[in-house]
Design a protein around this motif. Structure first.
Motif: not given
Ligand code: C5P
Length: 224
Positions: A22, A40-41, A44-45, A102-103, A106, A112, A132-135, A178, A182, A186
């Motif tokens: 990604k 966006t990760g 959350y990080r 991080v999970s 998040a 959120r 991201g995961r929910d964009i 993870r 996650d 999402n």
């Molecule tokens: O994308 P990345 O692996 O850097 O994201 C880190 C963490 O941030 C994911 O494992 C997830 O828990 C959280 N995340 C999320 N929603 C997003 C982006 C990331 O919950 N839009």
């Protein structure tokens, strides 16, 4: 009246699990389209890293939400720019310690809500290739282009291990853990109107080419 033009947001939404390619795609697409790259990760990080530093427990939703409110997120660097958190180097956010919690960070709706509002504001102001995961499903459900990136599990683990200079098996196991956590927050499934791009058998250039074709078809106004 805001000076922002009405109509569709100038946003390409890119979602998918960890390690599918990604970020490589999103950064390449942002450069090709001249739009800010917003991962966006990192937000959350950053909340997770700051909670670890201050000793805020990962089940303290209000403590974590306060951290989310206080962090400085901005688009910076050479044009078109990319998301930076407090000007910190990204390495500081890409640690095993951060990835272990991080999970859980998040998963809190209070966290959120805050981060989604900040993401929405950045994308509306400047346009973005937002990853991201929910964009595509939530933050920019009205994005004119939505991509959902996938890759076979072995390929994900091998690529991530090469990136981090570690061996594939433990890296794959950590990614799986993870993902499982996650997925409770999402669903790792494409929005109904997303285009799925499988990177398993594609080079970086081929993946970018496929994505640019989708953008040109769905949102020609975004192609310079
Ligand atoms: O994308 P990345 O692996 O850097 O994201 C880190 C963490 O941030 C994911 O494992 C997830 O828990 C959280 N995340 C999320 N929603 C997003 C982006 C990331 O919950 N839009």
């Amino acid at each position: 009246m805001s000076g922002r033009p009405r109509g569709r947001p100038r946003v390409v939404a890119i979602d998918g699990a960890a390690g599918v390619g990604k970020s490589t795609l999103a950064a390449g697409l942002a450069e090709a389209l001249g739009l800010p790259y917003v991962n966006t990760g990192l937000m959350y990080r950053a909340v997770a890293a700051e909670a670890l530093r201050r000793g805020v427990p990962v089940d303290d939703a209000e403590g974590l939400a306060a951290i989310a409110d206080a962090l400085a997120f901005r688009v910076a660097g050479p044009a078109p720019g990319r998301l930076e958190v407090e000007g910190w180097p990204e390495d500081r956010l890409r640690t095993v310690d951060v990835e272990a919690v991080v999970s859980a960070v998040a998963a809190h709706p209070a966290v959120r809500r805050r981060l989604r509002a900040r993401q929405r504001a950045i994308g509306e102001e400047r346009g973005a290739v937002m990853e991201g995961r929910d964009i595509g499903s939530v933050v920019f459900a009205d994005a004119p282009v939505k991509l959902f990136v996938t890759a076979e599990p072995e390929v994900r683990a091998a690529r991530r291990a090469a990136e981090r200079g570690r061996s594939a098996a433990p890296v794959g196991a950590a990614l799986d853990r993870r993902d499982a956590r996650d997925a409770r927050t999402n669903p790792l499934a494409p929005a109904p109107d997303a285009t799925v791009i499988d990177t398993t058998d594609r080079t970086i250039a081929e993946t970018l080419h496929a994505a640019l074709e989708v953008v040109a078809r769905a949102a020609p106004e975004l192609v310079p």
